[in-house]
Design a protein around this motif. Structure first.
Motif, PDB file in Angstrom:
ATOM      1  N   GLU A  50      30.654  40.591  46.387  1.00  0.00           N
ATOM      2  CA  GLU A  50      31.355  41.519  47.485  1.00  0.00           C
ATOM      3  C   GLU A  50      33.105  41.420  47.536  1.00  0.00           C
ATOM      4  OE1 GLU A  50      31.728  44.352  50.752  1.00  0.00           O
ATOM      5  OE2 GLU A  50      30.121  43.892  49.455  1.00  0.00           O
ATOM      6  N   THR A  51      33.544  40.285  47.395  1.00  0.00           N
ATOM      7  CA  THR A  51      34.991  40.133  47.432  1.00  0.00           C
ATOM      8  C   THR A  51      35.487  40.951  46.036  1.00  0.00           C
ATOM      9  OG1 THR A  51      34.947  38.060  48.843  1.00  0.00           O
ATOM     10  CG2 THR A  51      36.922  38.694  47.188  1.00  0.00           C
ATOM     11  N   MET A  85      41.491  45.406  48.980  1.00  0.00           N
ATOM     12  CA  MET A  85      42.395  44.240  49.217  1.00  0.00           C
ATOM     13  C   MET A  85      43.826  44.766  49.082  1.00  0.00           C
ATOM     14  SD  MET A  85      42.917  41.151  50.359  1.00  0.00           S
ATOM     15  CE  MET A  85      41.301  40.429  50.102  1.00  0.00           C
ATOM     16  N   GLU A 121      43.261  36.639  45.785  1.00  0.00           N
ATOM     17  CA  GLU A 121      42.160  36.563  46.886  1.00  0.00           C
ATOM     18  C   GLU A 121      40.731  36.513  46.429  1.00  0.00           C
ATOM     19  OE1 GLU A 121      43.386  36.219  50.043  1.00  0.00           O
ATOM     20  OE2 GLU A 121      45.327  36.329  48.628  1.00  0.00           O
ATOM     21  N   TYR A 122      40.481  37.195  45.323  1.00  0.00           N
ATOM     22  CA  TYR A 122      39.003  37.099  44.978  1.00  0.00           C
ATOM     23  C   TYR A 122      38.882  35.457  44.066  1.00  0.00           C
ATOM     24  CZ  TYR A 122      35.294  36.694  41.395  1.00  0.00           C
ATOM     25  OH  TYR A 122      34.047  36.506  40.774  1.00  0.00           O
ATOM     26  N   ASN A 180      32.191  48.994  48.391  1.00  0.00           N
ATOM     27  CA  ASN A 180      31.877  47.962  49.146  1.00  0.00           C
ATOM     28  C   ASN A 180      31.651  48.354  50.716  1.00  0.00           C
ATOM     29  OD1 ASN A 180      34.722  47.421  50.782  1.00  0.00           O
ATOM     30  ND2 ASN A 180      35.195  48.171  48.407  1.00  0.00           N
ATOM     31  N   ASN A 216      37.730  33.334  46.820  1.00  0.00           N
ATOM     32  CA  ASN A 216      36.574  33.606  47.290  1.00  0.00           C
ATOM     33  C   ASN A 216      35.816  34.304  46.277  1.00  0.00           C
ATOM     34  OD1 ASN A 216      34.409  33.916  49.054  1.00  0.00           O
ATOM     35  ND2 ASN A 216      35.419  35.611  50.151  1.00  0.00           N
ATOM     36  N   GLN A 247      36.149  46.236  55.146  1.00  0.00           N
ATOM     37  CA  GLN A 247      36.554  45.031  56.206  1.00  0.00           C
ATOM     38  C   GLN A 247      37.256  45.379  57.230  1.00  0.00           C
ATOM     39  OE1 GLN A 247      38.806  41.919  54.351  1.00  0.00           O
ATOM     40  NE2 GLN A 247      37.560  41.526  52.745  1.00  0.00           N
ATOM     41  N   THR A 271      33.177  36.038  45.280  1.00  0.00           N
ATOM     42  CA  THR A 271      31.653  36.302  45.543  1.00  0.00           C
ATOM     43  C   THR A 271      31.754  37.927  45.057  1.00  0.00           C
ATOM     44  OG1 THR A 271      32.102  37.472  47.684  1.00  0.00           O
ATOM     45  CG2 THR A 271      31.427  35.058  47.858  1.00  0.00           C
ATOM     46  N   SER A 279      45.467  38.582  57.369  1.00  0.00           N
ATOM     47  CA  SER A 279      44.331  39.331  57.764  1.00  0.00           C
ATOM     48  C   SER A 279      44.022  39.016  59.038  1.00  0.00           C
ATOM     49  CB  SER A 279      43.186  38.883  56.554  1.00  0.00           C
ATOM     50  OG  SER A 279      42.037  39.578  57.119  1.00  0.00           O
ATOM     51  N   CYS A 319      38.197  44.003  45.851  1.00  0.00           N
ATOM     52  CA  CYS A 319      39.692  43.659  45.202  1.00  0.00           C
ATOM     53  C   CYS A 319      39.695  44.555  43.967  1.00  0.00           C
ATOM     54  CB  CYS A 319      39.686  42.317  44.733  1.00  0.00           C
ATOM     55  SG  CYS A 319      40.017  40.918  45.854  1.00  0.00           S
TER      56      CYS A 319
END
Length: 460
Positions: free
Chosen positions: A208-209, A233, A200-201, A218, A204, A221, A206, A162, A213
């Motif tokens: 939003e994440t 993601m 990944e979620y 959303n 993190n 990014q 949240t 990323s 995912c």
């Protein structure tokens, strides 16, 4: 698509689709008979099956004359043997492949799974020789152009992913990757990657994440380098691999997602797994693939993707959590755990709306992330090896777990291993793949600090 496809001539979505595959593992106490599994597959749009671990010959035979393409492979434990010489590779090909080909449409042989990140230098060194020996055995059988030889990697082979445009292989894997990619390019073999937005979620957790995912609405990014806004993601991970391959000079090498999925049950102190989330991820992924929009760096072409997995595997070979054993999309009686739109009769599932997505609330919960050993299934020898190898790493200060240190008591291997695992995880940028330790570690939101022993934390 790799090695052709099996779409119907009129392109009818009701028939199998060449980019949709599924993983099949046999580490289960309640597997249906292979014939029953094949009958189930015939009711779906799944076009490919990847056999996990060493080749399951009963399934290979059951898939004969079905038009379902097949990926079979060597387990990591077979690599040293096959690398030992051409006779071993010929024996493997002659006994496990030739009796079933071409009635079973074998298209790929995978030599090992996530070998480079498994931290066994002997096996890593043997990987390319094993692949070369299998390729030569296929050549001898006049199948070298028809069946591709490759291996499967985890996302941890990337030093960063990323933003996707900056995707690059980790410096410690570059030399090995150069040789592997040179071999694969010479034989037209695809690059196989295990990509799990779930992790990944998990690193993190949240809202939003989670939406990002699960392919839910959303804010996206932005990749400032490419000026592309990513909306999920899955595309981030796949395009990061694309960038890494491009940087190595392999812009035409095909990428295949060998595993991806979402668990539906969670362990203590774990966020993310739920039936709704699993349905949303797999269902939306299938819709994303069917759109043929591709990824921003590979538009207009769906990446061949193998869902993990057809059935739960409740007899894992090593330490595992409940979520590790809960990726199945079907029960052993062939009923679906959820409708992800894979049945020919129901291809457009309505995933849960964002408001109903399950994001478990755990108590107590601290504002941080820590890497600790899994709660059970880890031997003292494994814990000791983790402590020894981690404390030998540059920049790791293990003085707190030594006599007189703030974290020496309780003087147990589990307690000391937890401290050094977390220290490695935090020092490595809190990347989820750094909390692995041969699948003995897990990320938690419960602060393991106690008394004067403080565990550094990553941001949640």
């Amino acid at each position: 698509m790799c090695c052709g496809g099996v779409d119907d001539e009129d392109g009818d979505v009701a028939d199998t689709q060449s980019f949709i595959g599924v993983n099949y593992g046999d580490q289960s106490s309640e597997l249906p008979q292979p014939a029953d599994t094949v009958n189930l597959l015939k009711t779906t749009t799944i076009a490919k099956v990847r056999l996990l671990g060493s080749a399951d010959q009963s399934m290979i035979k059951a898939l004969e004359n079905t038009n379902i393409e097949l990926v079979m492979g060597l387990d990591n434990t077979e690599i040293l043997w096959v690398a030992s010489g051409p006779d071993a590779a010929s024996q493997w090909v002659n006994s496990k492949l030739l009796p079933y080909y071409p009635a079973s449409k074998i298209i790929i042989i995978t030599v090992g799974n996530e070998v480079l990140t498994a931290e066994n230098q002997n096996v890593i060194s043997a990987l390319l020789p094993a692949m070369q020996n299998i390729q030569n055995a296929l050549n001898t059988a006049s199948l070298g152009e028809k069946i591709k030889v490759t291996t499967v990697h985890s996302m941890a082979v990337l030093g960063q992913f990323s933003p996707p445009s900056s995707g690059a292989f980790h410096v410690s894997f570059v030399d090995a990757m150069k040789d592997l990619l040179k071999f694969q390019s010479a034989h037209g073999s695809p690059f196989l990657i295990n990509a799990f937005p779930f992790y990944e979620y998990k690193s993190n957790p949240t809202p939003e994440t989670l939406a990002f995912c699960l392919f839910q609405p959303n804010s996206g990014q932005l990749d400032s380098k490419s000026n592309i806004t990513y909306m999920n993601m899955f595309d981030v991970e796949v395009d990061a691999v694309r960038s890494a391959l491009n940087a190595m000079g392999y812009k035409d090498m095909e990428i295949v997602v060998a595993q991806t999925g979402w668990p539906y049950e969670h362990s203590r102190d774990e966020v993310g797994p739920s039936l709704d989330n699993a349905k949303a991820y797999v269902g939306n992924l299938i819709n994303h693939l069917r759109s043929n929009v591709g990824t921003p760096l590979m538009p207009g072409k769906s990446v061949d993707t193998y869902i993990y997995e057809l059935y739960d595997e409740d007899e894992p070979m090593g330490p595992s959590s409940i979520s590790d054993q809960s990726f199945g999309i079907f029960n052993s009686d062939s009923s679906p755990l959820y409708d992800a739109g894979l049945f020919k009769s129901s291809q457009n599932p309505i995933p849960p709306s964002p408001s109903t997505l399950s994001c478990p609330t755990l108590a107590p919960r601290s504002a941080g992330l820590w890497c600790v050993p899994k709660p059970d299934g880890i031997s003292d020898a494994q814990l000791q090896e983790i402590i020894n190898s981690t404390c030998n790493q540059k920049g790791i200060d293990c003085s707190p777990i030594k006599p007189g240190g703030a974290c020496f008591e309780p003087n147990t291997l589990a307690s000391h291993a937890a401290y050094v695992m977390n220290l490695h995880y935090q020092n490595s940028g809190s990347n989820p793949w750094e909390c692995n330790f041969a699948q003995t570690a897990t990320i938690t939101t419960v602060n393991p600090s106690y008394g004067g022993c403080v565990f550094p934390s990553g941001s949640a």
